[in-house]
Structures are given as C-alpha cells and as structure tokens.
Design a protein around this motif. Structure first.
Motif, PDB file in Angstrom:
ATOM      1  N   UNK A   1      74.117  71.035  57.792  1.00  0.00           N
ATOM      2  CA  UNK A   1      73.241  70.009  57.237  1.00  0.00           C
ATOM      3  C   UNK A   1      73.227  68.774  58.139  1.00  0.00           C
TER       4      UNK A   1
ATOM      5  N   UNK B   1      65.181  53.242  54.927  1.00  0.00           N
ATOM      6  CA  UNK B   1      65.406  54.671  54.731  1.00  0.00           C
ATOM      7  C   UNK B   1      66.601  55.159  55.547  1.00  0.00           C
TER       8      UNK B   1
ATOM      9  N   UNK C   1      69.552  54.657  53.556  1.00  0.00           N
ATOM     10  CA  UNK C   1      69.676  55.655  52.484  1.00  0.00           C
ATOM     11  C   UNK C   1      70.131  56.997  53.046  1.00  0.00           C
TER      12      UNK C   1
ATOM     13  N   UNK D   1      73.451  59.320  52.306  1.00  0.00           N
ATOM     14  CA  UNK D   1      73.450  60.770  52.080  1.00  0.00           C
ATOM     15  C   UNK D   1      74.431  61.464  53.036  1.00  0.00           C
TER      16      UNK D   1
ATOM     17  N   UNK E   1      61.000  58.403  52.193  1.00  0.00           N
ATOM     18  CA  UNK E   1      61.873  59.379  51.542  1.00  0.00           C
ATOM     19  C   UNK E   1      61.838  59.173  50.036  1.00  0.00           C
ATOM     20  N   UNK E   2      61.521  60.217  49.327  1.00  0.00           N
ATOM     21  CA  UNK E   2      61.623  60.127  47.870  1.00  0.00           C
ATOM     22  C   UNK E   2      62.497  61.267  47.368  1.00  0.00           C
ATOM     23  N   UNK E   3      63.518  60.904  46.634  1.00  0.00           N
ATOM     24  CA  UNK E   3      64.393  61.943  46.098  1.00  0.00           C
ATOM     25  C   UNK E   3      63.642  62.712  45.015  1.00  0.00           C
TER      26      UNK E   3
ATOM     27  N   UNK F   1      70.146  70.407  51.583  1.00  0.00           N
ATOM     28  CA  UNK F   1      69.699  69.667  52.767  1.00  0.00           C
ATOM     29  C   UNK F   1      68.736  68.541  52.394  1.00  0.00           C
ATOM     30  N   UNK F   2      68.700  67.488  53.209  1.00  0.00           N
ATOM     31  CA  UNK F   2      67.780  66.377  52.922  1.00  0.00           C
ATOM     32  C   UNK F   2      66.322  66.821  52.959  1.00  0.00           C
ATOM     33  N   UNK F   3      66.019  67.863  53.728  1.00  0.00           N
ATOM     34  CA  UNK F   3      64.631  68.328  53.810  1.00  0.00           C
ATOM     35  C   UNK F   3      64.143  68.875  52.474  1.00  0.00           C
TER      36      UNK F   3
ATOM     37  N   UNK G   1      65.942  67.994  49.316  1.00  0.00           N
ATOM     38  CA  UNK G   1      66.220  67.023  48.255  1.00  0.00           C
ATOM     39  C   UNK G   1      65.318  65.799  48.317  1.00  0.00           C
ATOM     40  N   UNK G   2      64.834  65.491  49.502  1.00  0.00           N
ATOM     41  CA  UNK G   2      63.915  64.363  49.647  1.00  0.00           C
ATOM     42  C   UNK G   2      62.547  64.870  50.062  1.00  0.00           C
TER      43      UNK G   2
ATOM     44  N   UNK H   1      59.858  64.055  52.370  1.00  0.00           N
ATOM     45  CA  UNK H   1      59.914  63.215  53.572  1.00  0.00           C
ATOM     46  C   UNK H   1      58.521  63.087  54.174  1.00  0.00           C
TER      47      UNK H   1
END
Lengths: 462, 563
Positions: free
Chosen positions: A223, A238, A241, A245, B54-56, B195-197, B199-200, B202
C-alpha cells in the motif's frame, strides 16, 4: 526482495523496526518523525522513556475517565485539603478507594471571548487546554493523544477508546477537529478486539510467528508504494490527510511486526471469559444497567492493560450533558439538572444528587477494577494514572468554574495519590500539564491563550 | 470574513443579530456535537473547507461498491469510522476526514472478511474463475486477470501497470508462503480494499493540470447521480475519451438519470441534506412514546425518502411541492404514529385530505421526532434545524450562564404550554434577539409531539400554532409549509446545498456566480430537482481543479495516472 522476505530476514537478524512515532504540527502540516527503537519493557532507553516505567520496570499507563453533568459543588468538594481529606456526601462512594484517589477542585476553564457552548466549552478546556465551542474548532489535540504519541507506540494498540453508552461516536479524544478517535461501544466488541484472533498471548509457552501475519504486513507495505504518486498529485491539505493515512498504515505495520515477535511475559495477564452480549432491548441509558455495562467493560480493560495491549485509554461512562436516565422515568438526568427545583428543606436538587452519586459509584467501580489486578509488588493501579473529569461543575448553570477532576493511581511512583488539592481559581490547564509531566513528557508549557501555563500542580508530583 | 451564505447573503445580513441565547437547544447537544449537529459556531460563516481532491467513501458508498463489484451476497461486517458532518453535510466532511490508526484497523478487518468470502469455495468459481495451485506458474495469469478486473471496479480506473506487476508478484509470494493460491489472492484483495485508491475518491489532475482526468470525472458524475462507482458503460466512456466531450458527457448524464439508480443518488443527497442518518441513533422514552421504537425510526426515514423520490423522480414534480403535498409514503409500521389504519403490507402513497394539518415535508415524523427531546418536543431545536437545513443559516452558540429553570419547568402551574414557557425567553432582551428568529417556526409545529404524533392540546390547553415566517403570518404547519414553498431563500438554499454536496466543499466568493446561475436555472425550469442535478452534472466547474490546488501542486500534470 519481497517485503515479506525482508521481515523474515529482519526477524532473523533481530532488527525489526519497532519504534514509535513522534508527531507534531508545524505550520499547519502534520510532521512525522520516526524515532529510534525504544522498547517499552526494558529500562535502558534514556530518561524520558524510563519516566513512564513504574516499580519493577512495569509500564505506566495513562487513561481518562469521563462523566457528564458534573456534581453539586456543596456536596462534592471536600472541606479539608491534603491527605485524609473529608468525604462530602457525593464523594462517599469512593470511601474504600480514597487512598488511591486525589481530588482536584476549584480549577477553572477560562472562556476568553468565546461563548459557553454548554457541555462542550468546559470539556474542550480540560482536554485541550483551550475552550472551544465546537470540536471542529479545537486548536490542539486532546491530552490523551499527546500522551499516546509519546508512549503509545510500543504496544499493540496506541490507545483504546471505550464508551459504556453503546455509541461509537461518544468520544472526547481528538487529534484535530476533523480526526476523532471513535470508541468501542460494547464489552463483547472490546473483548473480540483485544482477545480475538490477533491476540498475542504474552504468557504462551511456545511462540511461532504466524505466516498469515507476515503476509498481512507485506500487503500493507505494498500500500505504501502508492505514497509518492499520490502525494505529488494533490494539494497541501490533502497531503496532510494522506500523511495521516500513511502514518496509520505504518503504525499497523509496526503492530503486525510486534505480532511476529514473542511478547515479553506479563505475569498479571490472564485471558478473561468472553462477556455475554447485552440482551436485546437492554436499555443502557438506564443508570443501573449502564453501571453494570461499564463495570464489565472496566474489567475487560483492566485485563487488556495487564496484558500490555495498550498504555493509553479513554473510558466514557456517559456522554457530555449526560445521557443517563432511569427506566420508567420521563425526564433524563440532564434535563433534570436544569428543571428540578432546589428542595428548600435540604438545600439541593434531590434527583440531581441521586445521579451524581451513581456517577461516583461507577468511578469507584472503575478504580476498584484496576486495583483488583495484582501486578509486580502492587496492583495495576499503582502503575497507572487515571484522570477523571466532567464537562461542567454545577450542571444547572453549565458552570465551567471548578469542573470536578480526580486522579487515581500513582503512575509507578511519580504521583502522590490520595490528596485533595484546591485550585482556588487557577487555570485548569495546570492539571493537564502536570499529567503530561507525570507521564514523562518533556512539556514546558501547555494550554492556549490565557490558559497557557508553565506551572504544574506540585502537590501531586512526587 | 467570508461571505456567509452566497446565495442568501442579503437575507443573512438582514437576519444577523448579536449574540443570543438558545437555551433549550443545548439540551440535546451531547459532546459529539460536531457529528450530530452541524456545529454551531460563534460566527455565521461556514467552516473553512479547503478544496480537496480526496473524499473518503462513506459507509453506504463502501457497501455499495462491494455489492457492485462482488454481488450482494458478500457480507460487509464491521464497524466503520463515523462520518463527519460539516455545516450540515457529510459530503463536505468527507473531504476533510482521513483514516486514523483505529480506522485503518477496522478497514483492514472488514477487507479481510470480504476477501475471504470472495475467494471461498462458494464464490471463487463465479468471482475468480481460475484455480491454479499454489506453485503453479500459470497462477500469475489468473491473478493478473482478477486484479485487473476487480481493480477497475474498486479503483474506478485501470490499475497501473506498475501496481499490477507488484500485486501479481505479491499474490504469488503470499500464495507460496501460505501454500494456498486463493489465500494469496485474498491477501492481495484485502490490500486493494485497504488502499487509498479504494477508500478515497481521488480527483487525479489531467494532463493540462487545470481539470481532472476522465476517470475522476466519471467518478464525480456517478457519485453525484447514483452515489456509486461508475458502471462499465461510464468507464468505457472515460476510456474512449467520449466523456471529455460535452456531447459525450451529456449523453452519459442522460443515461444515468434515466436509470433506476438515479433514485439512489437522490436518496443519498436528501439523507445527507435532511440529516436522516440521525434516525439510526434516535431514541425516545418508551413510556411517553410507546409507539416509537428503532424499526419505527427506520421506517420514518424510509417514508421521507420514498415521498421525495416519488414526487421528485417518479412524478418529476416541483421541489417546492414537497412542502405542500398531501401525499406521503406510508406503511404498516407507521400507522400508529400517524393514527391511520393501514391494511396494505407494502409501502403506498397515502393522501391526506386538503386542509389537513399533516401536510408537507415539515410534518414528516422523521423531521419532527429527530429534532425533539427524548420525552417532549423542542420548538427551539426544531426551529434551529429548519433554519440551518432549509434556510442555510447558522445559529451561534448561546452565551454562558443561562438560567433555564423557567423555560424547562414542565410543571409550572401558570405556564402550561411550551409556547408560554418559551415566552420567558422573549421577555429577556438578550435571549429574544435570536429566539425570535428560531422559535416561531418550531412553535408552528407544536401540534406534533416529540415522536411526530398529532395533538391539539398540551396540559389541556389548546396549542397555539400561529407565527410568522419571512414577515408573513401563518397558522399551523400546513400554512408554514406554504410559506416555505413560496420562499426564494428556501429554494436558493437547496441549490446551494446541492452544489456543496456535489463539490464536497463550502463555496467561496468566486463560486457565487456559478451558484447564482444554477439558482436562476432551477427557478426557470420549474424547480425540478432532476433539472438541478443535470445542471450541476454538466457544469464544467464540477470537473475543474480548483485554482488553489493548481497553484499548490505544480507537478500535478506529470503525475496523472494514465490508463
């Protein structure tokens, strides 16, 4: 080399990174600095860390205990200061644990130019050293977060947050206005979190690293490969943020690395039985049922601490502006604080008094649960510092002067228990500063605006 | 100070008043206030919300993504971090929150449970379709196909070749370590879900650095219109470049708005706007309101959403008619609250007679019950909620040391009704300045008790529901609803809120013209909600990168991820 292979190699070579992170905020952007390895269980790591080790090199834990709607000052504040303080009616419930509990009265929250947002201004004042009328608008992390950043890294959970009201949103632990640490709202859920599949029993005779944990850790390393591309494509706020994370990812990698090592033995640790789930339709706003639920959670927490699963916790007995009621009674505690007339024959609000006593009984239950666990030559409580406080003093007026506070435990000998300190209108931030120093943080000053202070409450510190 | 409310600035200024007291409002302001209440601040400006890329994902969006990718039989079990509401909208809060260590732990738990199901014996044939052994060299192809296929759905864009390569290698490595191909693939899937891809959402910059790329634009459209990830057709339009053209984009917007999933998007907006998620935590005193329980609370929320989609989507009606309609979705669970015998087992549209006090959205039990105390009404809480939600105005915090005793003495022998007790506020100059603003609306709803049930008496005294709104008198909730219907501010507030919902932030001065144009267009098209959504979806501003981000991320254009 794959990440999983690297872990194996590090394990063999004994170089697995096992550090903790020191975080701060510089110019609005979160800054994360990885510090060298500090092992929580060996007293060879310099003074700052040693300061949070108690007798027999046992770790010292810090936690908060919160209740809503304060007390009735005339019936709660002891007349005498120092040791062997008297117990006014509302403190009677702590008589069996008085030797462990210090009472801090008469410290004030200054609102500055802000209005008093009932049940919020006082709470933020105590916890962040500066009153705010909205959690979104707090200007500093809460006390527990500061302490967890300093000492929380060596154990599996940086901090454990619990609420006995069954609501995961009942939390007064914030890194900033947008980052709340939600609570675990039930004893069964808490049990599974601590003693479920990820539990690494410190007293287990044979230890074998679990390949599934190695795989999980290596997946997380994957990750972090995304970090660079992401950080370079977004704006500054961002980035902060994302940094948060990725810090969470790194903490989890560290946690899983701990899972791959044999934990140091913890003689006081024994795995409790799984608590029964609350029966369907249980009303835990009812004060007696709440107390039972809370007591069960306190016992679970005591074992989690004895098993070295965390060194920092927050326990909420009730919400700010207390949500407590009595089943069958149409008006709740909070509404009663405002509505009940003072009974002229006795000089106070009788129902409010009833609830205030129940709050203190719950607090006594909590302290007793910690004191019941033997650890080293003493008890778990000896190696703890628990900071109990409310959101207001006299709830009828939403008074933020003299918000009731108590400390339990002696922080491994750093704190003098069992005394009453009268604050005489001093800023309440002095207490937060004192707590940080007792926990070994090199805090020179704490608090905001006119609550900024460099003075601790010296009566408390040994 | 920023403009408080762009489209309603003049009204806001007119209404701006010195610090005031909201006594009763404090009664339910529990500590987690910022999460249950829009967060009243000492001034009237909105929170500063820097533009964000970015929005969760919200919990609902997460669940929908899993159902869309793997089918509805994959269970999503676990606790999500609470969503944050900023100035009344979780959509704005989603651009401010990140993932805490405890939150990540929860996501990882949930992800592993999903991955285990997807790869288990019951699902692997359908969802994976190949089954190499742990040491089979052909496992790479199987893993690659799966990661590519699933990645497109979860990341809402193709997985980059570098990531694909890394994930395939990791899968084989894990498979060898665990001696089980599917366990290895499960580990990889869990990683993708953490992964952020995923969960957010983007917004990746496009090559010009001024806008967002086609994949990001597809996500913006589909989350606005469906509250879900783009479907295959929309992703195809992003891939072939047609989404970049105005005609191609319009075609996709029309297609999506014609789909039954458009109703999901409308529901998501109104759940957020009307704060209907609050019904999950709502509890009432069981003795005072025996007809209320948690399944009734869920039905109340569903009732409001069904009424809205019936009127605005199915009937393509005028948004303002929500405040005056006699029609309301009904089911058997709600019969006792509304005192209606319900024989039908399914939801149906119930028509109240003309002139019935139960008329319009303001008389829905969801709104009435949510903004009340557990055992009684609160005109102030209701008035504050109406002011914040429908007028887009903020209510500041009350000052210190308020004496509440008179207002809240329900057994006061002379002040029998809530109105009389609240009148005490109006006799106090400091209190009056703001209670004059919030209470009249709430008092107009006093014929509905704390659970939303109709009544005409309080302590045997007839309840007076007269008042005024925007300087026009009304008598009762139905008449007040008519004034809401006719209020330009109410319509303008909806437009502004929909814009904030779509953009995930509060407007700044430079957005005023855009919102003013939308407001005018909304009125011009007969206040059709779907027309508003279409205008927002087609607005080039929706896929622009805000200037501050452009200035701030100079390297953006080099970093855009290409398919």
């Amino acid at each position: 080399m794959t990440a999983a292979k690297m872990i194996d190699d590090r394990l063999v070579q004994g170089t697995t990174r096992r550090g903790f992170l020191l975080r701060g905020v510089v110019g609005g952007a979160a800054v994360t600095i990885g510090l060298p390895i500090l092992d929580a269980f060996l007293d060879n790591n310099g003074t700052a860390f040693a300061a949070t080790l108690g007798g027999g090199n046992l770790p010292v834990r810090f936690g908060t205990w919160f209740w809503g709607c304060g007390m009735i000052p005339d019936r709660w504040v002891p007349k005498a200061t120092g040791a062997d303080y008297d117990l006014p009616p509302q403190l009677q419930p702590i008589k069996d644990i008085r030797q462990h509990v210090s009472v801090l009265s008469g410290f004030n929250v200054s609102l500055g130019s802000r209005g008093n947002l009932p049940h919020l201004s006082g709470n933020t004042g105590v916890r962040t050293g500066g009153a705010a009328d909205d959690w979104l608008a707090i200007r500093a992390p809460t006390l527990d977060v500061l302490i967890a950043d300093a000492i929380g890294g060596g154990s599996f959970f940086r901090s454990l947050d619990l609420s006995a009201d069954g609501n995961t949103r009942t939390s007064y632990s914030f890194r900033d206005g947008r980052t709340m640490n939600p609570t675990v709202p039930s004893a069964t859920e808490f049990y599974r979190k601590i003693f479920g599949g990820d539990f690494n029993d410190p007293n287990k005779a044979d230890f074998k690293p679990d390949p599934r944990v190695m795989v999980r850790r290596s997946v997380l390393s994957g990750v972090t490969d995304r970090r660079h591309a992401l950080l370079n494509s977004v704006g500054a706020s961002d980035r902060a943020r994302l940094d948060q994370y990725f810090t969470a990812v790194r903490e989890m990698e560290d946690k899983l690395a701990l899972q791959l090592q044999k934990p140091p033995p913890a003689e006081a640790c024994s795995i409790p039985a799984e608590p029964a789930a609350l029966r369907a339709g249980a009303d835990i706003t009812d004060v007696e049922q709440r107390k039972q639920n809370h007591k069960m959670m306190a016992q679970m927490l005591a074992m989690a601490l004895a098993c070295n699963q965390t060194r920092v916790f927050n326990m909420n007995f009730s919400t700010a502006a207390s949500d407590l009621r009595q089943s069958g009674n149409t008006t709740g505690y909070h509404q009663i604080t405002h509505e009940e007339m003072v009974d002229r024959s006795i000089g106070y609000q009788p129902t409010v008094d009833f609830y205030a006593l129940r709050n203190m009984e719950a607090w006594a239950d909590f302290v007793a649960a910690m004191a019941a666990v033997k650890e080293g030559d003493g008890t778990l409580l000896d190696n703890m510092l628990v900071f109990a406080h409310s959101d207001v003093s006299y709830a009828k007026n939403h008074d933020v002067q003299g918000i009731p506070m108590m400390l339990a435990g002696s922080a491994g000998g750093k704190v003098k228990p069992g005394i009453h300190v009268a604050g005489a209108g001093e800023p309440i931030s002095r207490v937060g500063l004192t707590i940080q120093r007792a926990m070994g943080l090199p805090a020179e000053s704490w608090g905001l605006d006119d609550m900024t202070t460099k003075r601790s409450v010296s009566d408390i510190l040994v | 100070m920023k403009d408080p409310v762009i489209t309603t600035q003049s009204q806001a200024k007119r209404r701006r008043i010195a610090p005031f007291v909201l006594g009763a409002a404090c009664l339910t302001l529990a500590g987690s206030i910022a999460f249950t209440f829009s967060g009243a601040r000492a001034d009237e400006s909105m929170a500063d919300t820097p533009p964000s890329q970015l929005r969760r994902l919200t919990e609902l969006q997460y669940r929908t993504a899993i159902a869309d990718a793997f089918g509805p039989d994959i269970k999503v079990v676990g606790r999500f971090s609470p969503d944050l509401r900023i100035d009344g909208l979780q959509a704005v809060g989603a651009s401010a929150v990140s993932v805490t260590p405890a939150g990540l732990e929860q996501y990882e738990d949930i992800a592993r449970a999903i991955a285990t199901q997807v790869t288990d014996k019951d699902h692997r044939d359908r969802l994976i379709g190949c089954a190499p052994s742990a040491t089979d060299a052909k496992g790479a192809a199987c893993a690659r196909d799966f990661i590519q296929k699933v990645g497109l759905k979860l990341y809402r864009r193709p997985v980059s070749s570098a990531e694909l390569q890394q994930r395939v290698a990791a899968t084989l490595d894990s498979a060898a370590r665990l001696n089980d191909f599917h366990a290895g693939l499960a580990a990889t899937l869990a990683g993708m879900l953490t992964s952020p891809d995923f969960l957010f959402r983007i917004d990746w910059p496009d090559r010009s650095g001024r806008g967002i790329d086609a994949w990001s634009a597809a996500s913006r459209l589909s989350y606005l219109l469906w509250n879900a990830a783009p479907d295959a057709a929309l992703l195809a339009a992003a891939a072939d470049g047609s989404l970049n053209t105005p005609a191609g984009r319009a075609r996709e917007v029309e297609r999506m708005m014609a789909s039954p999933r458009f109703a999901d998007g409308v529901r998501a907006f109104f759940t957020d706007y009307l704060r209907l998620d609050g019904m999950d935590d709502l509890s009432k005193d069981a003795l005072i309101y025996p007809a209320f329980n948690s399944s009734v609370a869920s039905a109340m929320r569903e009732q409001t959403l069904r009424t809205i989609t019936w009127l605005l989507v199915d009937k393509k009606g005028d948004y303002r008619d929500l405040f005056t309609t006699n029609a309301i979705a009904m089911n058997r669970t709600l019969g006792p609250i509304y005192d209606i015998p319900v024989s039908k087992t399914d939801w149906y549209i119930h028509q109240y007679p003309q002139g019935d006090p139960r008329t319009g959205l303001l008389t829905h039990a969801s709104i009435l019950a949510q903004h009340s105390h557990p055992g009684r009404t609160s005109p102030t809480l209701r008035g504050v909620a109406l002011t914040e939600i429908f007028l887009c105005e903020k209510i500041p915090a009350p000052p210190a040391n308020v004496n509440f005793a008179v207002v809240q003495d329900v057994n006061n022998p002379t002040l029998k009704t809530t109105r009389l007790r609240l009148q005490a506020h109006l006799d106090d100059e400091e209190c009056a300045s703001c209670h004059k603003r919030s209470d009249p609306m709430g008092l107009g709803l006093e014929q509905f008790d704390g659970a939303g049930q109709f009544r005409t008496l309080e302590h045997d005294v007839t309840i007076d529901v007269t008042g005024s709104f925007e300087a026009k008198p009304f008598n009762g909730a139905a008449a007040m609803g008519k004034l809401f219907h006719d209020s330009e501010q109410v319509s303008a507030c909806l437009v502004q809120s929909a814009w904030r919902y779509a953009h995930g932030r509060n407007p700044v001065a430079t957005d005023a013209a855009d919102i003013a144009r939308l407001t005018k267009g909304f009125a011009g098209e007969g206040h059709r909600f779907s027309a508003l959504m279409r205008s927002i979806a087609l607005d080039p501003g929706l896929i622009a990168l805000p200037r501050t981000i452009r200035a701030d991320a100079p390297r953006a254009k080099k970093q855009g991820v290409s398919g």
